[in-house]
Design a protein around this motif. Structure first.
Motif, PDB file in Angstrom:
ATOM      1  N   TYR A   1     -15.611 -14.057  -2.406  1.00  0.00           N
ATOM      2  CA  TYR A   1     -14.666 -13.647  -3.090  1.00  0.00           C
ATOM      3  C   TYR A   1     -14.961 -12.919  -4.569  1.00  0.00           C
ATOM      4  CZ  TYR A   1     -12.546 -17.523  -1.386  1.00  0.00           C
ATOM      5  OH  TYR A   1     -12.255 -19.016   0.094  1.00  0.00           O
TER       6      TYR A   1
ATOM      7  N   ALA B   1     -14.200  -9.201  -3.196  1.00  0.00           N
ATOM      8  CA  ALA B   1     -13.036  -9.542  -3.621  1.00  0.00           C
ATOM      9  C   ALA B   1     -12.519  -8.375  -5.160  1.00  0.00           C
ATOM     10  CB  ALA B   1     -12.118  -9.946  -2.898  1.00  0.00           C
TER      11      ALA B   1
ATOM     12  N   SER C   1      -8.579  -9.597   6.587  1.00  0.00           N
ATOM     13  CA  SER C   1      -7.672 -10.520   6.610  1.00  0.00           C
ATOM     14  C   SER C   1      -6.459 -10.514   7.289  1.00  0.00           C
ATOM     15  CB  SER C   1      -7.155 -10.968   4.775  1.00  0.00           C
ATOM     16  OG  SER C   1      -6.589  -9.755   4.559  1.00  0.00           O
TER      17      SER C   1
ATOM     18  N   SER D   1      -3.830 -10.259   6.556  1.00  0.00           N
ATOM     19  CA  SER D   1      -3.144  -8.730   6.099  1.00  0.00           C
ATOM     20  C   SER D   1      -3.257  -6.838   5.541  1.00  0.00           C
ATOM     21  CB  SER D   1      -1.979  -8.897   4.969  1.00  0.00           C
ATOM     22  OG  SER D   1      -3.338  -9.433   3.937  1.00  0.00           O
TER      23      SER D   1
ATOM     24  N   MET E   1      -5.959 -12.752   2.779  1.00  0.00           N
ATOM     25  CA  MET E   1      -6.666 -11.493   1.134  1.00  0.00           C
ATOM     26  C   MET E   1      -7.465 -12.604   1.205  1.00  0.00           C
ATOM     27  SD  MET E   1      -5.937  -8.586  -0.322  1.00  0.00           S
ATOM     28  CE  MET E   1      -5.122  -7.588  -0.291  1.00  0.00           C
ATOM     29  N   ILE E   2      -7.590 -12.680  -0.190  1.00  0.00           N
ATOM     30  CA  ILE E   2      -8.575 -13.952  -0.894  1.00  0.00           C
ATOM     31  C   ILE E   2      -8.367 -14.390  -2.541  1.00  0.00           C
ATOM     32  CG2 ILE E   2     -11.363 -14.312  -1.695  1.00  0.00           C
ATOM     33  CD1 ILE E   2     -11.742 -12.241   1.037  1.00  0.00           C
TER      34      ILE E   2
ATOM     35  N   GLN F   1     -10.033 -15.277  -8.852  1.00  0.00           N
ATOM     36  CA  GLN F   1     -10.856 -16.716  -9.678  1.00  0.00           C
ATOM     37  C   GLN F   1     -10.177 -17.488 -10.655  1.00  0.00           C
ATOM     38  OE1 GLN F   1     -14.792 -16.418 -10.999  1.00  0.00           O
ATOM     39  NE2 GLN F   1     -15.639 -18.424 -12.093  1.00  0.00           N
TER      40      GLN F   1
ATOM     41  N   LEU G   1      -2.343 -12.977  -1.928  1.00  0.00           N
ATOM     42  CA  LEU G   1      -2.157 -12.209  -1.653  1.00  0.00           C
ATOM     43  C   LEU G   1      -1.872 -10.950  -2.849  1.00  0.00           C
ATOM     44  CD1 LEU G   1       1.174 -12.143   0.602  1.00  0.00           C
ATOM     45  CD2 LEU G   1      -0.871 -10.600   1.040  1.00  0.00           C
ATOM     46  N   ARG G   2      -2.793 -12.057  -4.091  1.00  0.00           N
ATOM     47  CA  ARG G   2      -3.295 -11.782  -5.466  1.00  0.00           C
ATOM     48  C   ARG G   2      -1.789 -10.610  -5.684  1.00  0.00           C
ATOM     49  NH1 ARG G   2      -9.275 -10.458  -6.628  1.00  0.00           N
ATOM     50  NH2 ARG G   2     -10.076 -11.620  -5.610  1.00  0.00           N
TER      51      ARG G   2
ATOM     52  N   TYR H   1      -1.610 -14.851 -10.636  1.00  0.00           N
ATOM     53  CA  TYR H   1      -3.213 -14.860 -11.047  1.00  0.00           C
ATOM     54  C   TYR H   1      -3.022 -15.766 -11.650  1.00  0.00           C
ATOM     55  CZ  TYR H   1      -4.135 -10.261  -9.181  1.00  0.00           C
ATOM     56  OH  TYR H   1      -4.775  -9.354  -8.651  1.00  0.00           O
TER      57      TYR H   1
ATOM     58  N   GLN I   1      10.287 -20.147  12.884  1.00  0.00           N
ATOM     59  CA  GLN I   1       8.989 -20.684  11.785  1.00  0.00           C
ATOM     60  C   GLN I   1       9.882 -20.053  11.036  1.00  0.00           C
ATOM     61  OE1 GLN I   1       5.215 -18.536  13.377  1.00  0.00           O
ATOM     62  NE2 GLN I   1       5.199 -21.302  13.293  1.00  0.00           N
ATOM     63  N   ALA I   2      10.618 -18.641  10.768  1.00  0.00           N
ATOM     64  CA  ALA I   2      11.509 -17.395  10.085  1.00  0.00           C
ATOM     65  C   ALA I   2      12.290 -17.951   8.952  1.00  0.00           C
ATOM     66  CB  ALA I   2      11.465 -16.396  10.821  1.00  0.00           C
ATOM     67  N   TRP I   3      12.093 -17.125   8.221  1.00  0.00           N
ATOM     68  CA  TRP I   3      13.505 -17.698   6.471  1.00  0.00           C
ATOM     69  C   TRP I   3      14.366 -17.033   7.461  1.00  0.00           C
ATOM     70  CZ3 TRP I   3      11.130 -19.720   2.174  1.00  0.00           C
ATOM     71  CH2 TRP I   3      10.001 -19.690   1.877  1.00  0.00           C
TER      72      TRP I   3
ATOM     73  N   LEU J   1      14.033  -5.910   4.980  1.00  0.00           N
ATOM     74  CA  LEU J   1      13.862  -5.728   6.151  1.00  0.00           C
ATOM     75  C   LEU J   1      14.630  -6.807   7.734  1.00  0.00           C
ATOM     76  CD1 LEU J   1       9.469  -5.364   6.139  1.00  0.00           C
ATOM     77  CD2 LEU J   1      11.224  -3.905   7.204  1.00  0.00           C
ATOM     78  N   HIS J   2      15.122  -7.988   6.743  1.00  0.00           N
ATOM     79  CA  HIS J   2      15.421  -8.461   7.506  1.00  0.00           C
ATOM     80  C   HIS J   2      17.288  -8.177   7.832  1.00  0.00           C
ATOM     81  CE1 HIS J   2      11.399 -11.002   8.215  1.00  0.00           C
ATOM     82  NE2 HIS J   2      11.158 -10.294   7.042  1.00  0.00           N
TER      83      HIS J   2
END
Ligand SMILES: Cc1cc2nc3c(=O)[nH]c(=O)nc-3n(C[C@H](O)[C@H](O)[C@H](O)COP(=O)(O)OP(=O)(O)OC[C@H]3O[C@@H](n4cnc5c(N)ncnc54)[C@H](O)[C@@H]3O)c2cc1C
Lengths: 801, 280
Positions: A141, A144, A297, A299, B1-2, B5, B42-43, B46, B186-188, B254-255
């Motif tokens: 974390y 990142a 990850s 992505s 992704m991470i 905080q 995916l940030r 926040y 599973q898709a939207w 895209l869809h």
């Protein structure tokens, strides 16, 4: 409602799935064994690379380029270094003197352009996702977070995204040397004459869209050092090749470097690579003296795992009016992406000898040009070159049938090699050792109910049913079992295609097998145990199979190209033979007869005509004790074998697909799917079916769902699984799979590869079915993936025309 | 992704949750996390604090309240799709919930979260809009027609919590269907159509139609609804459904491009109406 599972039912199901479908009286080979690996894998007692924890471990994250093409004018990692928990941060420049260039092991032509490929970009970025800096911190974390503190200035350069544009005069250059990597040609027979004389000509262009391999386990790397030696765990298919390549690129001596592929959760070719992250992690542990870990990850993976396919295929068939093919000409443009990775340029060449398929012809012409673009590099993906080839020829065969108003099965029948003609040397110069296309096709047609479906199709057409039925045929062969070393050499590949196996009978009679073919989900442990159990006459349970660690399995060429059983398995079998011969000598010595008088059957050595005998377990103990061995014999019952195959293996088969196409919405439903594959002798039918099912699913996915899409700036739009669509079991029909069994003649068991067959065969079967449904509407092609929208647009365009 | 905080508050009451939200303007409620966590990872979001309302049992469950059914905000999609009261009184809600994603997501994702998230591609907003549901929050009641303001934006204030939804019972004679068009299970939805239809004498007496993913918010196909009143099953229904895309502004992505979505809306509306009318 979901069905309630009670324990009795579960037990019964397991018992059913464990039934022996093809009982071979003495043995394991042919038995429907459930996999040894699975209890452990399914109950989570696994060791994926990301599970590995070492004391003092640090975590690596990469800052990746948001630009498809730009000059890097400044990278400042100093603010990142100040953040809590951050141990180090480096730019590409910081590592420039030691990071070297990622290797390309397949320079397919003498004049190929192989650009420098620094693991972290130093002065220029050439695709979105390329690493430009990295942070090492006490947890992932913090690492990142710190990426956001790194400043990078880019001076944008024009992206190069389209292959035709890239080759145009004056196009912006991906590399100083230009946008062409190489052109490779092969020609046999008089193509000019074929084109001139043949009354029928089919010219088509097909697009093999770019795919993103999506292994269940993301890539991950752990690297550590004790100051002198280095150990790397990596989610890789190729621990052995990786070790050699890392030694060559980083200068860490090979004998100081150990590479371990622990449990690896799928690869499909994407883990047949030497990656930037592997090299950088090794350099980081060297610099910092601490263990480091990086796990991508999903992505991040979509952006930076090497992609697959991405070709523009021009195919021409010249034929007689009775459907017989005179010649096939193929011109390919292949998107290399921004750099040449481990085997990038060679992938289309694995298809070069396959565009003629299972057919006879007088002339064949193949040209392939590798093109640089500012996208993620491409490389091996399940089938590697052969699905592309099979797609083009099988699609074009359907076009030929339509042009001649012939049944698509009939046009194939008129052209394929007849079973009595094997071994057959094709126009592309390969010798197909065995095959029976008639048998596989007849069986498939019967299982499919071909005539009945054709009748239903005619009825729906007559009724102008909004839901139309289409039938797709794909008769394929492929070359696998990579590969005879001399052939690889003739194609300028940087290594051989042999495989190593060793077998040791322990003092208690249990057997350890070491294989150089490193499994990542295929079930080697089970299949090899079956082979060895039969060869040495020991119980299946008494065999254990070791692999995937260069300190345990010191020689190997790893797993890809459907090579494991036909090369790696046969090496193990060859080692078993040596063990048996040695045991025979010990038996003869102990039983006081000559080795020629000793017979071997099911683990027991008997003196002909007497009751005297020794079991292999007794002989193992005798070898261990070494009290009384034949003069000069070393006290061990084990053997090694390194086997170089004499030919490829050529599985083949016929796949038939029926689709319902909703002409109002463009939706495609697969109504039924029949696959009859001939993979020669089968060691474990359950594993073979698993490979075929997964392969078909992956091929259907290319036909209907998957596509990596970049926008006009070179951003990857399909970076998550919400946008890069993968089918699940809910989207796929029940597959009817069956087999014919024409043994290969190139190995003692008669086995052929099966890992890629399903993927190779299924894509054209599905698209042929869709086009077949739409032909009466004037539609002759749908670009893959055949999305409902593309189908709807094609229908609308024809309706308006 | 991470994710970046954030602080975490596990609320033990609605009051505590409201206070925690009021105390930090960048705080966000988390329920099942199935929409919020992907944004964090995916940030793309926040929030400084996550206020977890996941353990407030009073927000969970379905109640028959005479003239309406009340669905607690924390009721999971899986519970909604299996609930006997909903099956009897508001089957359209169960039908919509059954098409959401996959079993794993349906066991965690909540009914209230789906609505609060106000994603026009979500399946439940169009269903609730078609049924004239009423959102009940910690402060007020908001009719569905006023709740969905814009793309991912509801009428709620940042410190307002959705506690549940009231769905009026339509009574006898209604049929229902949710028609979802997507590429994988599973898709939207590329487009979805929620239809409630009252039939009488071989014709449509009354219809309510909600559209999924045909604009920045869920929409009613008002022109089609009007044209369907009294329409005979057959050509009249077909013609009425050709107006399904009127007044919509579907996205191009895209869809699917917008024109394709408009076309789909017409075809799917016809299919949904006919299925709801039992004419399939
Ligand atoms: C793989 C995947 C596929 C999906 N496919 C679909 C699909 O096909 N169709 C579909 O409709 N949905 C789909 N979803 C979304 C899913 O339905 C979510 O469950 C739902 O959208 C959000 O519910 P949640 O409880 O998880 O909300 P959370 O993710 O916890 O929250 C979502 C948002 O709502 C707010 N919120 C949540 N509860 C409340 C409340 N009670 N009061 C005020 N604000 C609140 C949060 O602050 C946040 O902004 C999918 C999700 C995933 C992960």
């Amino acid at each position: 409602m979901t069905e309630e599972l009670d324990a009795g039912m579960v037990a019964q199901r397991i018992a059913e799935s464990d039934q022996v479908s093809e009982p071979s009286p003495n043995g394991e080979v042919g038995r429907r064994r459930r996999r040894k690996e699975d209890a452990r894998l399914l109950t989570g007692r696994t060791q994926w690379t990301d599970n590995i924890q070492l004391p003092g471990m640090l975590y690596v994250q990469f800052l990746r380029s948001p630009m498809a093409h730009a000059r890097i004018t400044r990278v400042d990692v100093s603010a990142a270094r100040e953040l809590p928990g951050v141990v180090a941060a480096f730019s590409g420049q910081d590592l420039a003197s030691e990071q070297g260039s990622l290797p390309c092991a397949w320079p397919v032509t003498e004049d190929i352009a192989i650009p420098e490929h620094p693991p972290m970009a130093v002065s220029e970025v050439r695709y979105v996702g390329e690493a430009v800096a990295c942070v090492v911190a006490t947890d992932r974390y913090r690492a990142a977070d710190a990426l956001e503190a790194i400043e990078v200035d880019y001076e944008p350069l024009p992206p190069v995204l389209d292959m035709n544009d890239a080759l145009a005069e004056g196009a912006p250059k991906v590399h100083e040397t230009g946008n062409k990597a190489y052109t490779w040609k092969f020609a046999q027979g008089d193509m000019e004459a074929a084109l001139r004389d043949a009354p029928v000509r089919i010219d088509r262009t097909y697009i093999q869209q770019r795919l993103i391999p999506s292994a269940m386990e993301p890539r991950a790397v752990v690297a550590t050092t004790d100051g002198e030696t280095f150990t790397m765990w990596s989610a890789t298919q190729i621990p052995h090749i990786l070790r050699v390549m890392l030694a060559l690129t980083t200068g860490i001596p090979e004998h100081k470097l150990r590479v371990i592929a622990p449990d690896v959760g799928g690869g499909f070719g994407s883990k047949l690579q030497v990656t930037a992250e592997e090299v950088v992690c090794l350099l980081l542990t060297k610099r910092l003296g601490k263990p480091v870990k990086w796990t991508e990850s999903r992505s991040e993976g979509n952006l930076t795992v090497h992609h697959g396919r991405d070709q523009i295929q021009h195919i021409t068939i010249a034929a007689e009016s009775d459907g017989r093919i005179r010649g096939v000409r193929v011109e390919l443009l292949v998107d290399m992406g921004a750099y040449l990775m481990l085997v990038t340029p060679g992938i289309p060449l694995l298809g070069a000898f396959m565009y003629n398929g299972i057919y006879k012809m007088d002339a064949y012409d193949f040209t392939c040009t590798g093109v640089f673009t500012t996208k993620m590099p491409t490389d091996a993906y399940r089938g590697a070159g052969r699905p592309e080839a099979t797609y083009a020829i099988e699609r074009a065969m359907d076009e030929l049938a339509a042009e001649l108003n012939m049944d698509p099965v009939e046009v194939r029948r008129r052209n394929w090699i007849k079973h009595e003609e094997f071994p057959y040397t094709t126009i592309a110069g390969l010798t197909y050792d065995s095959g029976n296309y008639e048998a596989a096709t007849d069986k498939a047609l019967a299982l499919f109910g071909y005539d009945k479906l054709r009748a239903e199709q005619a009825d729906r057409r007559d009724r102008r049913d909004p839901v139309q039925l289409g039938i797709g045929v794909s008769t394929y062969t492929e070359m696998c079992g990579l590969a005879p070393s001399r052939v690889l050499g003739s194609l300028s590949y940087g290594a051989g295609g042999w495989e190593h196996g060793s077998v040791r009978v322990l003092p208690t009679g249990k057997v350890e097998v070491v294989t150089g073919s490193s499994a990542h989900g295929q079930g080697h442990e089970t299949a090899w145990s079956q082979l060895v159990a039969d060869a040495l006459g020991v119980p299946f349970e008494d065999v254990s199979v070791l692999h995937g660690d260069t300190a345990i399995s010191h020689r190997g060429m790893d797993t890809y190209g459907s090579r494991s059983l036909v090369v790696g398995g046969m090496a193990v079998l060859s080692a078993c033979e040596k063990v048996k011969e040695k045991a025979r000598k010990i038996a003869a010595h102990t039983l006081e007869c000559s080795p020629e008088d000793v017979e071997f059957s099911q683990g027991v050595f008997r003196v002909k005509g007497t009751g005297a005998q020794k079991t292999i377990q007794e002989l193992a103990l005798a070898a261990f004790a070494a009290h009384d061995l034949p003069e000069g014999m070393e006290p061990r019952l084990d053997a090694d074998a390194t086997l170089d195959p004499e030919n490829f293996s050529f599985p083949h088969g016929t796949h038939l697909c029926a689709v319902e196409v909703d002409t109002e919405t463009g939706h495609v439903k697969i109504r039924s799917y029949v696959a009859v594959d001939d993979v020669g002798r089968v060691v474990n039918p359950l594993i073979v079916e698993g490979q075929v099912h997964g392969g078909i699913a992956q091929g259907i996915a290319q036909a209907l769902y998957e596509e990596a899409v970049y926008d006009a700036e070179g951003n990857l739009l399909t970076s998550t699984m919400a946008d890069y669509l993968l089918p699940s079991a809910a989207d796929l029909p029940d597959f009817v799979t069956d087999r014919t069994e024409t043994p290969a003649t190139s190995n003692p068991l008669g086995v052929k590869g099966v890992g890629e067959a399903g993927t190779i065969a299924s894509t054209p079967a599905v698209v042929n079915a869709i086009v077949d449904a739409l032909r009466p509407h004037g539609v002759h092609d749908i670009q893959m993936p055949c999305t409902p929208e593309r189908i709807w647009r094609a229908l609308r365009e024809r309706a308006q025309a | 992704m991470i994710p970046a905080q954030f602080d975490y508050v596990r609320a033990s009451s609605l009051e505590e949750a409201t206070q925690a939200l009021a105390a930090d303007e960048d705080a966000k409620v988390i329920a099942g996390g199935q929409s919020l966590l992907p944004l964090l990872r995916l940030r793309l979001a926040y929030p400084s604090t996550l206020v977890d309302i996941g353990r407030l049992p009073e927000l969970r469950g379905v109640q028959d309240r005479g003239d309406h059914v009340f669905i607690g905000a924390l009721t999971t999609h899986d519970e909604v799709m299996r609930d006997p009261v909903l099956a009897a009184e508001c089957p359209l809600v169960a039908m919509g919930a059954a098409t959401v994603a996959d079993p794993a997501v349906r066991h965690r994702g909540t009914f209230g979260g789906s609505l609060a998230h106000a994603d026009p591609a979500g399946d439940l907003p169009a269903v609730i809009l078609a049924l004239d549901g009423v959102m009940v929050t910690t402060r007020r009641e908001i009719p569905a027609a006023e709740f969905f303001v814009d793309y991912l934006e509801s009428a709620m204030e940042p410190d307002e919590i959705l506690t549940g939804v009231r769905i009026p019972k339509l009574g006898e004679g209604w049929g229902y269907h949710y028609e979802k068009f997507h590429r994988t299970a599973q898709a939207w939805a590329i487009v979805g159509v929620a239809a409630a239809v009252r039939r009488s004498d071989g014709a449509v007496a009354e219809a309510r139609i909600g559209l999924t993913n045909m604009g920045p918010t869920p929409l009613r196909a008002s022109a089609t609804e009007a044209a369907l009143a009294g329409a005979e099953l057959g050509d009249a229904v077909r013609q009425a459904c050709e107006q399904a895309a009127e007044g919509t502004s579907p996205p191009s992505d895209l869809h699917g491009q917008a024109d394709y979505r408009r076309h789909l809306a017409q075809v799917l509306t016809r299919r949904a109406v006919l299925a709801a009318a039992g004419a399939h």
